[in-house]
Design a protein around this motif. Structure first.
Motif, PDB file in Angstrom:
ATOM      1  N   SER A  75      -2.178  10.588 -14.146  1.00  0.00           N
ATOM      2  CA  SER A  75      -1.976  11.764 -13.303  1.00  0.00           C
ATOM      3  C   SER A  75      -3.221  12.058 -12.485  1.00  0.00           C
ATOM      4  O   SER A  75      -4.325  11.611 -12.814  1.00  0.00           O
ATOM      5  CB  SER A  75      -1.616  12.991 -14.155  1.00  0.00           C
ATOM      6  N   LEU A  76      -3.014  12.826 -11.418  1.00  0.00           N
ATOM      7  CA  LEU A  76      -4.115  13.230 -10.535  1.00  0.00           C
ATOM      8  C   LEU A  76      -3.860  14.664 -10.104  1.00  0.00           C
ATOM      9  O   LEU A  76      -2.817  14.966  -9.536  1.00  0.00           O
ATOM     10  CB  LEU A  76      -4.199  12.310  -9.318  1.00  0.00           C
ATOM     11  N   ASP A  77      -4.817  15.533 -10.366  1.00  0.00           N
ATOM     12  CA  ASP A  77      -4.659  16.956 -10.061  1.00  0.00           C
ATOM     13  C   ASP A  77      -5.099  17.327  -8.655  1.00  0.00           C
ATOM     14  O   ASP A  77      -4.520  18.225  -8.036  1.00  0.00           O
ATOM     15  CB  ASP A  77      -5.451  17.793 -11.079  1.00  0.00           C
ATOM     16  N   VAL A  78      -6.131  16.662  -8.149  1.00  0.00           N
ATOM     17  CA  VAL A  78      -6.690  17.033  -6.838  1.00  0.00           C
ATOM     18  C   VAL A  78      -7.086  15.769  -6.083  1.00  0.00           C
ATOM     19  O   VAL A  78      -7.803  14.919  -6.624  1.00  0.00           O
ATOM     20  CB  VAL A  78      -7.933  17.940  -6.989  1.00  0.00           C
ATOM     21  N   LEU A  79      -6.634  15.651  -4.845  1.00  0.00           N
ATOM     22  CA  LEU A  79      -7.041  14.564  -3.961  1.00  0.00           C
ATOM     23  C   LEU A  79      -7.637  15.178  -2.705  1.00  0.00           C
ATOM     24  O   LEU A  79      -6.947  15.891  -1.967  1.00  0.00           O
ATOM     25  CB  LEU A  79      -5.828  13.691  -3.598  1.00  0.00           C
ATOM     26  N   THR A 134      -2.543   8.863   0.088  1.00  0.00           N
ATOM     27  CA  THR A 134      -1.656   9.924  -0.386  1.00  0.00           C
ATOM     28  C   THR A 134      -0.344   9.338  -0.904  1.00  0.00           C
ATOM     29  O   THR A 134       0.138   9.702  -1.981  1.00  0.00           O
ATOM     30  CB  THR A 134      -1.361  10.929   0.743  1.00  0.00           C
ATOM     31  N   ARG A 140       0.981   9.241  -4.855  1.00  0.00           N
ATOM     32  CA  ARG A 140       2.034  10.255  -4.996  1.00  0.00           C
ATOM     33  C   ARG A 140       2.572  10.356  -6.428  1.00  0.00           C
ATOM     34  O   ARG A 140       2.723  11.481  -6.939  1.00  0.00           O
ATOM     35  CB  ARG A 140       3.165   9.958  -4.021  1.00  0.00           C
ATOM     36  N   LEU A 176       0.033  12.248  -8.509  1.00  0.00           N
ATOM     37  CA  LEU A 176      -0.015  13.646  -8.084  1.00  0.00           C
ATOM     38  C   LEU A 176       1.220  14.405  -8.553  1.00  0.00           C
ATOM     39  O   LEU A 176       1.131  15.564  -8.978  1.00  0.00           O
ATOM     40  CB  LEU A 176      -0.121  13.722  -6.560  1.00  0.00           C
ATOM     41  N   GLY A 186       0.012  18.172  -8.491  1.00  0.00           N
ATOM     42  CA  GLY A 186      -1.338  18.276  -7.955  1.00  0.00           C
ATOM     43  C   GLY A 186      -1.430  18.835  -6.549  1.00  0.00           C
ATOM     44  O   GLY A 186      -0.437  19.273  -5.952  1.00  0.00           O
ATOM     45  N   ARG A 187      -2.640  18.782  -6.025  1.00  0.00           N
ATOM     46  CA  ARG A 187      -2.935  19.321  -4.700  1.00  0.00           C
ATOM     47  C   ARG A 187      -3.640  18.249  -3.860  1.00  0.00           C
ATOM     48  O   ARG A 187      -4.507  17.534  -4.356  1.00  0.00           O
ATOM     49  CB  ARG A 187      -3.828  20.559  -4.790  1.00  0.00           C
ATOM     50  N   VAL A 188      -3.264  18.199  -2.584  1.00  0.00           N
ATOM     51  CA  VAL A 188      -3.884  17.290  -1.619  1.00  0.00           C
ATOM     52  C   VAL A 188      -4.562  18.138  -0.554  1.00  0.00           C
ATOM     53  O   VAL A 188      -3.956  19.072  -0.019  1.00  0.00           O
ATOM     54  CB  VAL A 188      -2.838  16.365  -0.965  1.00  0.00           C
ATOM     55  N   ILE A 193       3.998  19.048  -5.442  1.00  0.00           N
ATOM     56  CA  ILE A 193       2.663  18.788  -4.901  1.00  0.00           C
ATOM     57  C   ILE A 193       2.436  19.704  -3.709  1.00  0.00           C
ATOM     58  O   ILE A 193       3.268  19.773  -2.800  1.00  0.00           O
ATOM     59  CB  ILE A 193       2.516  17.323  -4.449  1.00  0.00           C
TER      60      ILE A 193
END
Length: 320
Positions: free
Chosen positions: A122-126, A159, A163, A166, A171-173, A227
């Motif tokens: 997982s990824l919370d912030v990009l 991105t 995806r 995220l 998460g947030r981009v 997201i």
């Protein structure tokens, strides 16, 4: 925010110089939205491109301060390692990892994204922060104009490839753009800037306008994944990019430029505060959503917007 402070805030914004410099930061910080909780990002993961200096480094510091494990994405691993060591000396408990990726090179983006996805579910912030302002037109090895590749095509591909991670984290981009985009329009007829006299500042503004539009488009497409997507401009900050690419501007405005930490403030706030989680697609400055055009009758042509998205899909080969 009361009516009087909203008027003051808007006047600062339209006047540009006071709003974009440290004057605006000083005034607005007295009445803007609350800070994120001190542990807002504890246990969360962030990716920051262009993280070894300037706004990227300042963003890394504050995300780590809020508890995030920050992946510092850089072109030069040696510079990245030095920056990580310096930040770790300041924040001994920081969780930092250096990742190599040239955002302007689509093959490099694919390599990084694949390796990241294998290691992290997982990824919370990009944070799309990496930037370029070349004085002359040049192309990457893949044949793309450098500012377009760095600001638009690379972030678009990254991105899309991240995806799933995220979506797992809801998460947030965040696209780090520029107030210079107000002076530009979409150029669907010549996105690679092959026509006319090339000017680095104009190429920069054009691609920053593209980033704002892509943030809006991604926001629409990613909403069902939970997201959120935002774009933000940092005002005028004293960073190596400004010093190196715009020495005249830096000389004139030097005493009024924001510090990198001040420039990064809204980036970090968008990544960690509660309020931004309730919206998507906005363009922000100093913790407040801003219009994307100064005049209400201005707008981006719908066909130009479609052409931009289609260009990104065609050039990156991303399967949406």
């Amino acid at each position: 925010m009361g009516a009087a402070t909203k008027i003051l805030d808007t006047v600062l914004d339209r006047a540009v110089v006071p709003g974009y410099t440290k004057i605006g930061f000083s005034v607005r910080s007295k009445f803007w939205a609350p800070d994120p909780a001190p542990d807002a990002l504890a246990g969360k993961t962030a990716v920051v491109t262009g993280a070894n200096s300037g706004l990227g480094r300042a963003t890394t510091v504050d995300l780590a301060r809020l508890g995030a494990t920050v992946h510092m994405i850089v072109r030069d691993p040696a510079k990245g390692e030095r920056a990580r060591d310096e930040i770790a000396a300041e924040l001994p408990n920081a969780h930092l990892e250096v990742g190599e990726c040239d955002v302007s090179n689509l093959a490099s983006v694919r390599t990084f994204a694949s390796a990241f996805a294998e290691r992290h579910g997982s990824l919370d912030v990009l944070v799309h922060n990496a930037g370029s302002l070349p004085p002359e037109r040049s192309e990457t090895a893949e044949g793309n104009e450098v500012t377009l590749a760095t600001h638009v095509l690379g972030p678009f591909l990254l991105t899309g490839l991240l995806r799933p991670a995220l979506a797992t984290a809801k998460g947030r981009v965040i696209f780090v753009t520029s107030g210079g985009m107000y002076a530009a329009r979409l150029h669907s007829e010549d996105p690679q800037y092959r026509q006319g006299e090339y000017k680095g500042g104009k190429a920069y503004a054009r691609t920053k306008r593209m980033q704002v539009v892509l943030a809006e488009q991604w926001a629409q497409r990613l909403t069902d994944d939970g997201i959120s997507v935002h774009s933000t401009h940092p005002g005028w900050a004293d960073t190596p990019g400004v010093t190196g690419s715009l020495p005249g501007f830096n000389k004139v405005m030097g005493s009024l430029l924001r510090t990198p930490a001040q420039g990064a403030d809204t980036i970090v706030w968008l990544a960690a505060a509660d309020q931004p989680s309730h919206s998507s697609g906005g363009f922000w400055h100093d913790r407040r959503m801003r219009p994307t055009h100064y005049l209400p009758w201005q707008h981006d042509d719908p066909q130009d917007r479609k052409d931009l998205w289609d260009l990104c899909v065609a050039e990156t080969g991303l399967v949406i």
